[in-house]
Scaffold this active site. Structure first.
Site, PDB file in Angstrom:
ATOM      1  CG  ASP A 165      53.878   5.151   8.718  1.00  0.00           C
ATOM      2  OD1 ASP A 165      53.308   4.586   7.777  1.00  0.00           O
ATOM      3  OD2 ASP A 165      54.800   4.609   9.373  1.00  0.00           O
ATOM      4  CD  GLU A 195      49.337   2.706   8.008  1.00  0.00           C
ATOM      5  OE1 GLU A 195      49.413   1.783   7.198  1.00  0.00           O
ATOM      6  OE2 GLU A 195      50.296   3.061   8.733  1.00  0.00           O
ATOM      7  CG  ASP A 242      53.499   8.949   4.585  1.00  0.00           C
ATOM      8  OD1 ASP A 242      53.282   8.640   5.762  1.00  0.00           O
ATOM      9  OD2 ASP A 242      53.145   8.260   3.620  1.00  0.00           O
ATOM     10  CG  HIS A 286      52.450   2.767   0.195  1.00  0.00           C
ATOM     11  ND1 HIS A 286      51.416   3.428   0.832  1.00  0.00           N
ATOM     12  CD2 HIS A 286      53.362   2.508   1.153  1.00  0.00           C
ATOM     13  CE1 HIS A 286      51.698   3.565   2.110  1.00  0.00           C
ATOM     14  NE2 HIS A 286      52.876   3.010   2.343  1.00  0.00           N
ATOM     15  CG  ASP A 287      51.617  -0.329   3.058  1.00  0.00           C
ATOM     16  OD1 ASP A 287      52.770  -0.259   2.598  1.00  0.00           O
ATOM     17  OD2 ASP A 287      51.237   0.316   4.054  1.00  0.00           O
TER      18      ASP A 287
HETATM   19  O1  ISL Z   1      51.558  -3.457   4.785  1.00  0.00           O
HETATM   20  C1  ISL Z   1      51.117  -4.065   5.711  1.00  0.00           C
HETATM   21  C2  ISL Z   1      50.763  -5.447   5.589  1.00  0.00           C
HETATM   22  O2  ISL Z   1      51.128  -5.895   4.351  1.00  0.00           O
HETATM   23  C3  ISL Z   1      50.831  -3.403   6.974  1.00  0.00           C
HETATM   24  O3  ISL Z   1      50.928  -4.226   8.070  1.00  0.00           O
HETATM   25  C4  ISL Z   1      51.720  -2.199   7.149  1.00  0.00           C
HETATM   26  O4  ISL Z   1      52.976  -2.570   7.581  1.00  0.00           O
HETATM   27  C5  ISL Z   1      51.085  -1.298   8.125  1.00  0.00           C
HETATM   28  O5  ISL Z   1      49.899  -0.894   7.530  1.00  0.00           O
HETATM   29  C6  ISL Z   1      51.941  -0.089   8.420  1.00  0.00           C
HETATM   30  O6  ISL Z   1      52.241   0.586   7.257  1.00  0.00           O
HETATM   31  C7  ISL Z   1      52.917   1.805   7.292  1.00  0.00           C
HETATM   32  O7  ISL Z   1      54.057   1.779   8.115  1.00  0.00           O
HETATM   33  C8  ISL Z   1      55.120   0.932   7.716  1.00  0.00           C
HETATM   34  C9  ISL Z   1      55.467   1.072   6.243  1.00  0.00           C
HETATM   35  O8  ISL Z   1      56.279   0.000   5.845  1.00  0.00           O
HETATM   36  C10 ISL Z   1      54.237   1.105   5.361  1.00  0.00           C
HETATM   37  O9  ISL Z   1      54.598   1.322   4.021  1.00  0.00           O
HETATM   38  C11 ISL Z   1      53.347   2.177   5.892  1.00  0.00           C
HETATM   39  O10 ISL Z   1      52.211   2.390   5.097  1.00  0.00           O
HETATM   40  C12 ISL Z   1      56.290   1.276   8.584  1.00  0.00           C
HETATM   41  O11 ISL Z   1      56.540   2.638   8.543  1.00  0.00           O
END
Ligand code: ISL
Length: 551
Positions: free
Chosen positions: A201, A255, A99, A328-329
């Site tokens: 990310d 992402e 990541d 994971h989100d």
């Molecule tokens: O998880 C979300 C909504 O519930 C998304 O808005 C998420 O914050 C967005 O997809 C970005 O995610 C990524 O970056 C974030 C981190 O918290 C997430 O785990 C990651 O996947 C910040 O680094």
């Protein structure tokens, strides 16, 4: 180094290291824990792992806040452990993608410490630090970020720094060429060690419109038109590609929150030399309004079909899709998309699995998805850990119309749902750890766990093995066209993949009821190769799925 398109044949398993396997009894997953489970992954059949962040970090956002990009968070292990893991993966034919979190660092990164403690620091310009308005009383503009907070935090009487996520995640200033050189250096560090690529990310946020204009109205994620897909995004990605990525046989998946199909094309068309693939969220947004998960709405199959059609047709012959239904989100897929996570959990999990696995693109499986793990069984705020849900709850307390909305869905929609410990067996801590883990184990580990699943006659894991086996070396799945066979049907999803005269047809019942399906009569000369019932009639059972071929 000659670049290959190996990612088009990859089946990628995402590991969230905190919650996968704890080898040393501290309640947190770790790298030796992952190593101990590599044979499990090999048996599943995956050939690549995406590892969520393992870098050194104060863990305000579970590692998405990095304080040292070249070292491992101590409770997860050491760099030597990492090298052993990488080698053990490669020995088993499993590639590894890391990541890459470079939109922001942790506020405990030495660059940031130096930047805020000394106005003349060479690192001051690594971040987005601006004078506040009204003699520092007001932030530089009215942007807000993703975690239900204002996007600016005060440094002193005069200055603020920008953070689109938590306060502990200050945004890097990509305008500064030195920052871009640092990122390249990080990429080279891991690529030279042998990693096979990166999941990037929130990569579409790295370029900010330098006018830093305020916006109106100030809804959630205020200012996004100035920081999502910003003016220099493509230039930056092309630069990384040209200077580093193109020199290795690696892949990248970006992402891309809040991005459209057209945005995606610009990011992944091979001739543009930016990214290999993107994660889009149009399908996971089919059960909310405005792309905001807290504005929940009932799932509708026709809405999902529209999205899948758009992306399958849109990237055909000009890009490559990533395919996922969990990460994971996101909350767990069983119980989502109209399915059932109780008595029809097996049927639901396998139906969803088959439905997305036969599409064109690279499938991702999130840890636990392959045994049908369900959402967490949270009942109190104290059960939750995620910074996003905590901030959102705080905000909701203040805004009267948000409070009932968010309170109602808090437990079912929190990202923590995907982060409960992997359920390996039915022991006290699910075989994840020998002590109470950092987040509570779901009580259903008694009957939902890998050991049990593999013993069950109806095993979700074994069904996934079948899907993976079927996909491998299957040219129709890899290169065939996609046609939805029943666009307006809100109960059954049927689609065809076709290459020359070879066809694969998938038929999935998204409803908890028996449905007579005429299409099945037309497939009498086809062979049924995968299904989650032993039924052959033209009546689909609840959440039944079937994969047919004509060759
Ligand atoms: O998880 C979300 C909504 O519930 C998304 O808005 C998420 O914050 C967005 O997809 C970005 O995610 C990524 O970056 C974030 C981190 O918290 C997430 O785990 C990651 O996947 C910040 O680094």
């Amino acid at each position: 180094m000659k670049k290959t398109d190996w990612y088009k044949d990859a089946i990628i398993y995402q590991i969230y290291p905190r919650s996968f396997c704890d080898s040393n009894g501290d309640g947190l997953g770790d790298i030796p824990g992952i190593i101990s489970k590599l044979d499990y992954l090999k048996d599943l059949g995956v050939n690549c792992v995406w590892l969520s962040p393992v870098y050194d970090s104060p863990q305000e956002d579970n590692g998405y806040d990095i304080s040292n990009y070249k070292d491992i968070y101590k409770p997860f292990g050491t760099l030597d452990d990492f090298k052993v893991m990488l080698n053990e993966m490669h020995k088993r034919g499993i590639r590894l993608i890391m990541d890459l979190v470079v939109n922001h660092t942790s506020s405990e990164h030495p660059w940031f410490n130096s930047a805020i403690s000394d106005k003349n620091s060479p690192y001051r310009d690594y971040y987005i630090i601006k004078k506040g308005k009204k003699n520092g009383k007001k932030p530089p503009n009215n942007w807000s970020g993703f975690f239900a907070e204002k996007a600016w935090e005060k440094i002193d009487d005069e200055y603020y720094y920008l953070h689109l996520f938590a306060k502990g995640q200050p945004d890097l200033n990509w305008e500064n060429p030195k920052v871009r050189e640092e990122v390249k250096d990080i990429l080279r560090f891991w690529l030279d060690m042998g990693v096979d690529g990166f999941r990037c990310d929130v990569i579409t946020l790295i370029s900010k419109d330098q006018r830093f204009k305020s916006v109106f109205p100030t809804l959630a994620i205020a200012g996004k038109q100035y920081y999502v897909n910003g003016p220099r995004l493509h230039e930056y990605l092309h630069e990384l590609n040209k200077d580093v990525l193109s020199n290795y046989d690696c892949m990248t998946v970006g992402e891309t929150v809040l991005s459209s199909l057209d945005d995606a094309k610009l990011l992944i068309k091979p001739e543009r030399e930016e990214l290999s693939m993107v994660f889009n969220f149009d399908h996971t947004d089919t059960d909310n309004f405005f792309g905001a998960k807290w504005f929940y709405r009932e799932f509708k199959l026709t809405r999902l079909k529209k999205v899948v059609d758009r992306w399958q047709h849109g990237l055909f012959n000009c890009g490559w899709n990533s395919l996922f239904i969990e990460n994971h989100d996101q909350r767990r897929c069983v119980g989502r998309f109209g399915t059932n996570d109780k008595e029809l959990r097996y049927e639901s999990a396998t139906m969803l699995g088959a439905t997305y696995f036969m599409l064109q693109g690279t499938p991702f499986i999130y840890q636990g998805q392959e045994i049908g793990m369900t959402n967490g069984d949270f009942t109190a705020m104290a059960d939750l850990r995620d910074v996003e849900v905590k901030n959102t709850y705080k905000l909701a307390e203040k805004i009267f119309f948000l409070k009932p909305l968010i309170k109602k869905h808090m437990f079912s929609l929190t990202r923590d749902n995907a982060r409960t410990p992997f359920q390996w067996n039915n022991q006290e801590f699910a075989g994840f750890s020998s002590v109470e883990p950092w987040i509570r184990v779901n009580a259903n580990k008694e009957f939902i766990n890998a050991e049990q699943d593999l013993k069950n006659e109806k095993s979700i894991n074994k069904f996934y093995r079948q899907l993976i086996e079927f996909r491998k070396n299957n040219e129709v799945i890899k290169n065939g066209t996609y046609t939805c066979l029943n666009k307006n049907n809100n109960d059954v999803y049927a689609y065809k993949r076709k290459l020359d005269d070879k066809e694969v047809v998938v038929i999935s019942n998204f409803k908890n009821k028996i449905i007579k399906e005429k299409l099945i009569d037309e497939l009498s000369n086809y062979k049924l190769v995968i299904s989650n019932y032993s039924n052959k009639s033209n009546e689909l059972q609840p959440y039944e799925t079937r994969v047919y071929i004509n060759y």
